[in-house]
Every structure is written in structure tokens, then in C-alpha cells.
Write a protein that holds these residues in place. Structure first.
Motif, PDB file in Angstrom:
ATOM      1  N   VAL B  83      47.365  17.025  24.979  1.00 47.31           N
ATOM      2  CA  VAL B  83      46.970  18.023  25.719  1.00 47.31           C
ATOM      3  C   VAL B  83      47.786  18.028  27.116  1.00 47.31           C
ATOM      4  O   VAL B  83      47.826  17.305  27.724  1.00 47.31           O
ATOM      5  N   GLY B  84      48.352  19.191  27.289  1.00 44.28           N
ATOM      6  CA  GLY B  84      49.078  19.757  28.399  1.00 44.28           C
ATOM      7  C   GLY B  84      48.416  20.069  29.398  1.00 44.28           C
ATOM      8  O   GLY B  84      47.268  20.725  29.294  1.00 44.28           O
ATOM      9  N   VAL B  85      48.598  19.674  30.663  1.00 44.56           N
ATOM     10  CA  VAL B  85      47.933  20.067  31.788  1.00 44.56           C
ATOM     11  C   VAL B  85      48.934  20.890  32.835  1.00 44.56           C
ATOM     12  O   VAL B  85      49.729  20.271  33.254  1.00 44.56           O
ATOM     13  N   ILE B  86      48.621  22.033  33.480  1.00 44.95           N
ATOM     14  CA  ILE B  86      49.266  22.413  34.696  1.00 44.95           C
ATOM     15  C   ILE B  86      48.242  22.671  35.637  1.00 44.95           C
ATOM     16  O   ILE B  86      47.046  22.857  35.728  1.00 44.95           O
ATOM     17  N   PHE B  87      48.575  22.694  36.683  1.00 45.73           N
ATOM     18  CA  PHE B  87      47.669  22.654  38.240  1.00 45.73           C
ATOM     19  C   PHE B  87      48.234  23.933  39.189  1.00 45.73           C
ATOM     20  O   PHE B  87      49.493  24.431  39.011  1.00 45.73           O
ATOM     21  N   GLN B  88      47.282  24.130  39.996  1.00 41.37           N
ATOM     22  CA  GLN B  88      47.689  25.284  41.018  1.00 41.37           C
ATOM     23  C   GLN B  88      48.938  24.846  41.854  1.00 41.37           C
ATOM     24  O   GLN B  88      49.853  25.559  42.178  1.00 41.37           O
ATOM     25  N   GLY B  89      48.640  23.478  42.156  1.00 40.83           N
ATOM     26  CA  GLY B  89      50.028  22.944  43.088  1.00 40.83           C
ATOM     27  C   GLY B  89      51.087  22.371  42.359  1.00 40.83           C
ATOM     28  O   GLY B  89      52.028  21.883  42.942  1.00 40.83           O
ATOM     29  N   TYR B  90      51.448  22.940  41.085  1.00 41.57           N
ATOM     30  CA  TYR B  90      52.528  22.330  40.142  1.00 41.57           C
ATOM     31  C   TYR B  90      52.701  21.127  39.853  1.00 41.57           C
ATOM     32  O   TYR B  90      52.789  20.395  38.954  1.00 41.57           O
ATOM     33  N   HIS B  91      52.415  20.220  41.084  1.00 42.86           N
ATOM     34  CA  HIS B  91      52.899  18.697  40.946  1.00 42.86           C
ATOM     35  C   HIS B  91      54.086  18.383  40.366  1.00 42.86           C
ATOM     36  O   HIS B  91      54.033  17.489  39.403  1.00 42.86           O
ATOM     37  N   LEU B  92      55.094  18.954  40.448  1.00 38.64           N
ATOM     38  CA  LEU B  92      56.413  18.393  39.913  1.00 38.64           C
ATOM     39  C   LEU B  92      57.116  17.292  40.857  1.00 38.64           C
ATOM     40  O   LEU B  92      56.619  17.118  42.049  1.00 38.64           O
ATOM     41  N   LEU B  93      57.864  16.590  40.154  1.00 32.98           N
ATOM     42  CA  LEU B  93      58.616  15.424  40.811  1.00 32.98           C
ATOM     43  C   LEU B  93      59.785  15.703  41.896  1.00 32.98           C
ATOM     44  O   LEU B  93      60.707  16.460  41.254  1.00 32.98           O
ATOM     45  N   MET B  94      59.602  15.698  43.056  1.00 33.52           N
ATOM     46  CA  MET B  94      60.350  16.634  43.985  1.00 33.52           C
ATOM     47  C   MET B  94      61.685  15.951  43.837  1.00 33.52           C
ATOM     48  O   MET B  94      62.802  16.534  44.415  1.00 33.52           O
ATOM     49  N   GLN B  95      61.926  14.616  43.407  1.00 29.62           N
ATOM     50  CA  GLN B  95      63.291  13.944  43.494  1.00 29.62           C
ATOM     51  C   GLN B  95      63.969  14.229  42.356  1.00 29.62           C
ATOM     52  O   GLN B  95      65.040  13.369  42.120  1.00 29.62           O
ATOM     53  N   ARG B  96      63.388  14.972  41.111  1.00 27.87           N
ATOM     54  CA  ARG B  96      64.108  15.408  39.852  1.00 27.87           C
ATOM     55  C   ARG B  96      64.514  16.311  39.960  1.00 27.87           C
ATOM     56  O   ARG B  96      63.630  17.415  40.613  1.00 27.87           O
ATOM     57  N   THR B  97      65.535  16.849  39.252  1.00 29.26           N
ATOM     58  CA  THR B  97      65.630  18.307  38.828  1.00 29.26           C
ATOM     59  C   THR B  97      64.936  18.705  37.944  1.00 29.26           C
ATOM     60  O   THR B  97      63.936  18.052  37.482  1.00 29.26           O
ATOM     61  N   VAL B  98      65.013  20.266  37.780  1.00 28.80           N
ATOM     62  CA  VAL B  98      64.024  20.698  36.791  1.00 28.80           C
ATOM     63  C   VAL B  98      64.480  20.186  35.478  1.00 28.80           C
ATOM     64  O   VAL B  98      63.113  19.868  34.796  1.00 28.80           O
ATOM     65  N   ARG B  99      65.477  20.064  34.920  1.00 29.19           N
ATOM     66  CA  ARG B  99      65.922  19.218  33.668  1.00 29.19           C
ATOM     67  C   ARG B  99      64.982  17.955  33.610  1.00 29.19           C
ATOM     68  O   ARG B  99      64.243  17.770  32.519  1.00 29.19           O
ATOM     69  N   ALA B 100      65.382  17.160  34.803  1.00 33.53           N
ATOM     70  CA  ALA B 100      64.567  15.860  34.628  1.00 33.53           C
ATOM     71  C   ALA B 100      63.075  15.915  34.578  1.00 33.53           C
ATOM     72  O   ALA B 100      62.314  14.829  34.333  1.00 33.53           O
ATOM     73  N   ASN B 101      62.564  16.680  35.214  1.00 35.69           N
ATOM     74  CA  ASN B 101      61.055  17.157  35.446  1.00 35.69           C
ATOM     75  C   ASN B 101      60.566  17.404  34.011  1.00 35.69           C
ATOM     76  O   ASN B 101      59.444  16.812  33.575  1.00 35.69           O
ATOM     77  N   ILE B 102      61.480  18.279  33.096  1.00 39.33           N
ATOM     78  CA  ILE B 102      60.805  18.496  31.831  1.00 39.33           C
ATOM     79  C   ILE B 102      60.854  17.259  31.112  1.00 39.33           C
ATOM     80  O   ILE B 102      60.144  17.063  29.859  1.00 39.33           O
ATOM     81  N   ALA B 103      62.112  16.723  31.153  1.00 40.45           N
ATOM     82  CA  ALA B 103      62.348  15.499  30.441  1.00 40.45           C
ATOM     83  C   ALA B 103      61.240  14.520  30.558  1.00 40.45           C
ATOM     84  O   ALA B 103      61.214  13.488  29.536  1.00 40.45           O
ATOM     85  N   PHE B 104      60.624  14.300  31.739  1.00 45.66           N
ATOM     86  CA  PHE B 104      59.921  13.351  32.128  1.00 45.66           C
ATOM     87  C   PHE B 104      58.756  12.860  30.978  1.00 45.66           C
ATOM     88  O   PHE B 104      58.735  11.826  30.754  1.00 45.66           O
ATOM     89  N   PRO B 105      57.936  13.770  30.562  1.00 45.26           N
ATOM     90  CA  PRO B 105      57.003  13.238  29.458  1.00 45.26           C
ATOM     91  C   PRO B 105      57.651  12.607  28.288  1.00 45.26           C
ATOM     92  O   PRO B 105      57.106  11.828  27.576  1.00 45.26           O
ATOM     93  N   LEU B 106      58.765  13.102  28.079  1.00 52.35           N
ATOM     94  CA  LEU B 106      59.529  12.629  26.958  1.00 52.35           C
ATOM     95  C   LEU B 106      60.103  11.409  27.115  1.00 52.35           C
ATOM     96  O   LEU B 106      60.095  10.617  26.058  1.00 52.35           O
ATOM     97  N   GLU B 107      60.694  11.293  28.428  1.00 49.30           N
ATOM     98  CA  GLU B 107      60.959   9.654  28.891  1.00 49.30           C
ATOM     99  C   GLU B 107      59.910   8.765  28.667  1.00 49.30           C
ATOM    100  O   GLU B 107      60.076   7.699  28.240  1.00 49.30           O
ATOM    101  N   LEU B 108      58.681   9.123  28.987  1.00 49.58           N
ATOM    102  CA  LEU B 108      57.637   8.367  28.716  1.00 49.58           C
ATOM    103  C   LEU B 108      57.350   7.755  27.241  1.00 49.58           C
ATOM    104  O   LEU B 108      56.866   6.854  27.030  1.00 49.58           O
ATOM    105  N   GLU B 109      57.799   8.754  26.376  1.00 45.98           N
ATOM    106  CA  GLU B 109      57.521   8.440  24.813  1.00 45.98           C
ATOM    107  C   GLU B 109      58.794   7.737  24.567  1.00 45.98           C
ATOM    108  O   GLU B 109      58.846   7.373  23.276  1.00 45.98           O
ATOM    109  N   ARG B 110      59.740   7.373  25.301  1.00 50.69           N
ATOM    110  CA  ARG B 110      60.946   6.756  24.913  1.00 50.69           C
ATOM    111  C   ARG B 110      61.656   7.418  23.989  1.00 50.69           C
ATOM    112  O   ARG B 110      62.519   6.830  23.092  1.00 50.69           O
TER     113      ARG B 110
END
Lengths: 222, 255
Positions: B83-110
Motif C-alpha cells: 500500500v503506497g501512501v502520499i501526503f499533502q506535505g510530501y514528506h521527502l527525505l531532505m538529505q537525499r536526492t530525488v533518485r535516492a528518495n525513490i530508491a528508499f523503499p527498495l533499499e528497505l527491501e534490500r
């Protein structure tokens, strides 16, 4: 002036070395103890990712007690412990023990504050992605607060530099020791002034380096 | 796809606040389902219950047949990934690039790095941000940040995405393009979209079905067209009636 420098540069250099050694070594050890403590404080806080009032209260009290004891007293009280750990109670290496113990609770609070600043929404977003609590700590909370952690690190380092000068009065060596022995006990005010100037320069340099690093690594205002 | 039965949520404070009262709802596979209501009506709480950010006081939520309150810790983590969730406030990781933000859930998956890279490139293309891959969130506009958030929510190939006021902080043109993207995703990938909003324009633009929540209660639900044409409940009429004010005040609701 030249005469003064040729006469004292060797002890000044040795003193600077000892001061930096005590400062950086105790900062390192204080973070080894304080960083995990700070993380535990944040995650167990009310509204944290794994709230636990008991752990939070007990740790908080211990941290407060640690921060309440004046450093000079702590150093004296810890002498037997210091002797047990490093085999002696005098010298720069020995001073690292009380410096570390004194700074760890301070570091815990500094780290706690940095991590508490992390946007709650980002933590929630990570939860919705199925991040484990451990992943939230090391992949979200710590990396997101790195600039703030760096600022905390500069505050801790400079505070410990000050403490190490105090430790100098109790046989720890370093610039504080030189200032007390030559400047205070022998009335050589020129030596004392030179030592103080040296400490000021070191503090400025440390602050400048940390400011530059923080600015470089913070991606929020690119 | 999402079935909600008798959902009640009470916030225990000095005085108990009933945020949701006996909500029953059924979102079918592949549809875009809107929930509309005024600020404080309880719609965000509803989404937070479905996203497992709040625990229902009573009632059940079934996602794909699984009762989400009965899942073990690991099953619950696994479900969050579906289940994906998106928020009004985006809640992106401010210290990561766009690419690394999108990669984040996949990194959690290893997931292995080369597979992450390939998947992220696909997602960047999908949301039209390929040229911003190495930018940081602070360098992006609101609409671009929401696109990153959408790509991140889609990374694990979820069957559902939950959207909490996704366009409420955006101007009308950007709103249109984000809604267009959500519709696209719904069509192309067959992802069920559940969207919370206070803007009737959002419902009109993309929702197949709509539910109206007022004061913690579900007061009306059905096909969007029918509800818009023939609103029954005063709250629905109010939401429809203030449409002009709503449009001009778009983005004013910071919550």
C-alpha cells in the motif's frame, strides 16, 4: 617576542598536542556512549517510534544526574575508576576517562535534540513504506539530522576543550596545565596570555571547520 | 480491495473525541475512490487508519481480504509495502536526492543495487522527472516534490495508493497535472487510488466514486456523477455549494 617564542614553543606545542588529544579522544568516546543514549531517549519518548515511559524516565534521570555533577568533583570522584581503566590517575590519557563520563550525558541531550527535530511526517512516511524501527533510526532519523548532529558535535568538542583545560589543573597536562603552572603559580602572565590566545585560536579553527562541513553536507539549502 | 466495517476511532484525551463513527465503506479494485469532507470531519483519520498509522477503536479494515488489525508484526510490514501512501506535505527525505528518495523503499527491501537503479529510472520516467534525478528536494517545486512522492509510493508496485490531500498545497494548474498523473497511474498500472480531499474539484476531476464524511460520520456515498447531480445530505450540498469559494481558496488550507 622572538625570545619568548624560542623559549616556550616546545612546551606550547606539547601542550597543544595534549589538549587536542584529550579533546578529540574524549569527544569520540563520549559519542560512543552518548549517541546510543540520545537515540534511545528519542525513540522511547512519548510519541516516539517505540514509546516506553519507564526506560525514558530512568535514562532521563541518570542523564540529568550526570549533567548535575560539577566536572572538577566528578574528576576527583572518578580517580579510583580512572586508575582501574588506564592504570593511572595523572596525565592526558587518564583525563580522558572523566572527560568522557562528563560529556556522555551532555552528548545524549545534544543528540536527542537533533533527532527530535526530524520532521515527524517523514518518519510516518517511512513507517507506511514498511520500514522497521531500526531502519527508521539509521536510514531516516540519523541521516536526516546529520547537519544538526554536526552542529552538536562542534558544541561538544569545544565544551570538552574547555573541560580539558580544567582537567589540566589536576595534572592532566595540556594548555590548561601550562596556563595554571606558569601563569598562575609562577606569575608568568605572558605565558598565560599566550596559552589563552592559543586556546582561542584552536576554538576558532574547530568552529570554522565544523561550520564549513555542516554547510557542505546540508542539502536543504542548496 | 479495501473494505471497512463499523470503523470507529475515539481519541482518548481529557474529553474523548470521536473522530470516526461506525464507518462502512467498500473500495473496489481499480477504481479511484474519493473521500470528501470539511477540515476536521475525520477524513484524514480514516486514511491514517487504513495506512496503519492509527489503530481503530472498533471495527475492521480489510485490505485484499486481510483484516489489518489481525496481522502479525511481519505481516503488517509486508502489507505496508503493498500500500503506497502520499501526503499533502510530501514528506521527502531532505538529505537525499530525488533518485535516492525513490530508491528508499527498495533499499528497505534490500533489493540489489542494479535492480534498484533500473526500477528508479522507470519510475522517474513515469512521473516525468528523469532530468531532476540528482536534484535535492529543496531544489524542487511543490508539484515536483509530489511527483517524487508518487514515484516513491509506487516503487514497491503497490496495488493501492492512499492519497492524503495530495493537491491541497498546490496551485490549480499543478493540481491538474498531479491529478492527471494519478489518473494515468490508475489506468496504466491498474492501481486502486483512494484519495482524501476537501476540494470538490478533485472529486469532479478524477473520482469514480465518492464518500462524504461529516462530523465523523459517513453521510453519503456512491457514483461521483450521481452524488454531484443529486446530493442528498446538507453537508454534500454545502461542499458543492461553496465550490467557487473553495476554488479561490485553494492552497489556503495548510493543515
Amino acid at each position: 617576542m622572538m625570545e619568548f617564542i624560542t623559549k616556550y614553543w616546545q612546551i606550547m606545542l606539547a601542550g597543544t598536542g595534549e589538549t587536542l588529544y584529550m579533546t578529540f579522544a574524549s569527544t569520540l568516546f563520549a559519542y560512543l556512549l552518548g549517541l546510543p543514549l540520545g537515540v534511545i531517549m528519542v525513540v522511547t519518548a512519548r510519541g516516539g517510534i517505540t514509546p516506553n515511559q519507564g526506560v525514558n524516565k530512568v535514562l532521563g534521570t541518570i542523564i540529568n544526574i550526570g549533567r548535575s555533577i560539577p566536572f572538577i568533583i566528578l574528576m576527583l570522584v572518578l580517580i579510583p575508576f580512572t586508575r582501574f581503566v588506564v592504570g593511572k590517575a595523572i596525565g592526558s590519557t587518564a583525563a580522558i576517562v572523566p572527560l568522557t563520563i562528563a560529556a556522555a550525558p551532555f552528548v545524549a541531550r545534544v543528540v536527542e535534540q537533533s533527532l527530535a527535530e526530524v520532521d515527524h511526517g517523514v518518519v510516518e512516511a517511512a513507517r507506511t513504506m514498511g520500514a522497521t524501527k531500526w531502519q527508521i533510526v539509521y536510514k531516516v532519523m540519523l541521516p536526516e539530522s546529520v547537519p544538526s548532529l554536526m552542529r552538536g558535535l562542534s558544541i561538544t568538542t569545544i565544551t570538552l576543550l574547555g573541560y580539558s583545560a580544567m582537567a589540566g589543573a589536576c595534572g592532566a597536562g595540556g594548555l590548561g596545565d601550562i596556563a595554571i603552572r606558569y601563569g598562575y603559580h609562577r606569575y608568568q602572565f605572558d605565558v598565560m596570555v599566550a596559552t589563552v590566545i592559543l586556546i582561542i585560536v584552536i576554538v576558532q579553527l574547530i568552529q570554522m571547520v565544523f561550520d564549513a562541513i555542516t554547510k557542505k553536507i546540508d542539502k536543504r539549502n542548496k | 480491495m479495501i473494505r471497512i466495517e463499523g470503523l470507529t476511532k475515539v481519541f482518548k484525551t481529557s474529553t474523548d473525541v470521536v473522530a470516526l463513527h461506525d464507518i462502512n465503506m467498500h473500495v473496489e479494485r481499480g477504481e479511484i475512490f474519493g473521500v470528501i469532507g470539511m477540515s476536521g470531519a475525520g477524513k484524514s483519520t480514516l486514511l491514517r487508519c487504513i495506512a496503519q498509522l492509527e489503530t481503530p477503536t472498533e471495527g475492521h479494515i480489510y485490505i485484499d481480504g486481510d483484516d489489518i488489525s489481525r496481522l502479525s508484526g511481519n505481516e503488517s510490514l509486508a502489507l505496508r509495502k503493498r500500500v503506497g501512501v502520499i501526503f499533502q506535505g510530501y514528506h521527502l527525505l531532505m538529505q537525499r536526492t530525488v533518485r535516492a528518495n525513490i530508491a528508499f523503499p527498495l533499499e528497505l527491501e534490500r533489493m540489489p543495487k542494479d535492480r534498484i537503479d533500473a526500477r528508479v529510472n522507470e519510475l522517474l520516467e513515469l512521473v516525468g522527472l528523469s532530468e531532476k534525478a540528482d536534484a535535492y528536494p529543496s531544489q524542487l517545486s511543490g508539484g515536483q516534490m509530489q511527483r517524487v512522492a508518487i514515484a516513491r509510493a509506487l516503487a514497491n508496485e503497490p496495488k493501492i495508493i492512499l492519497c492524503d490531500e495530495p493537491t491541497s498545497a498546490l496551485d490549480s494548474l499543478t493540481t491538474k497535472s498531479i491529478l492527471g498523473l494519478l489518473k494515468d497511474i490508475n489506468k496504466k498500472l491498474g492501481v486502486t487510488v483512494f484519495i482524501i480531499t476537501h476540494e470538490i474539484g478533485v472529486v469532479k476531476a478524477i473520482c469514480d466514486k465518492v464518500a462524504v464524511i461529516n462530523d465523523g460520520r459517513l453521510v453519503e456515498q456512491g457514483e461521483t456523477e450521481k452524488i454531484l447531480r443529486d446530493p442528498q445530505h446538507p453537508a454534500t450540498k454545502l461542499l458543492l455549494g461553496i465550490e467557487d469559494i473553495d476554488n479561490s481558496a485553494k492552497g489556503g488550507d495548510a493543515e
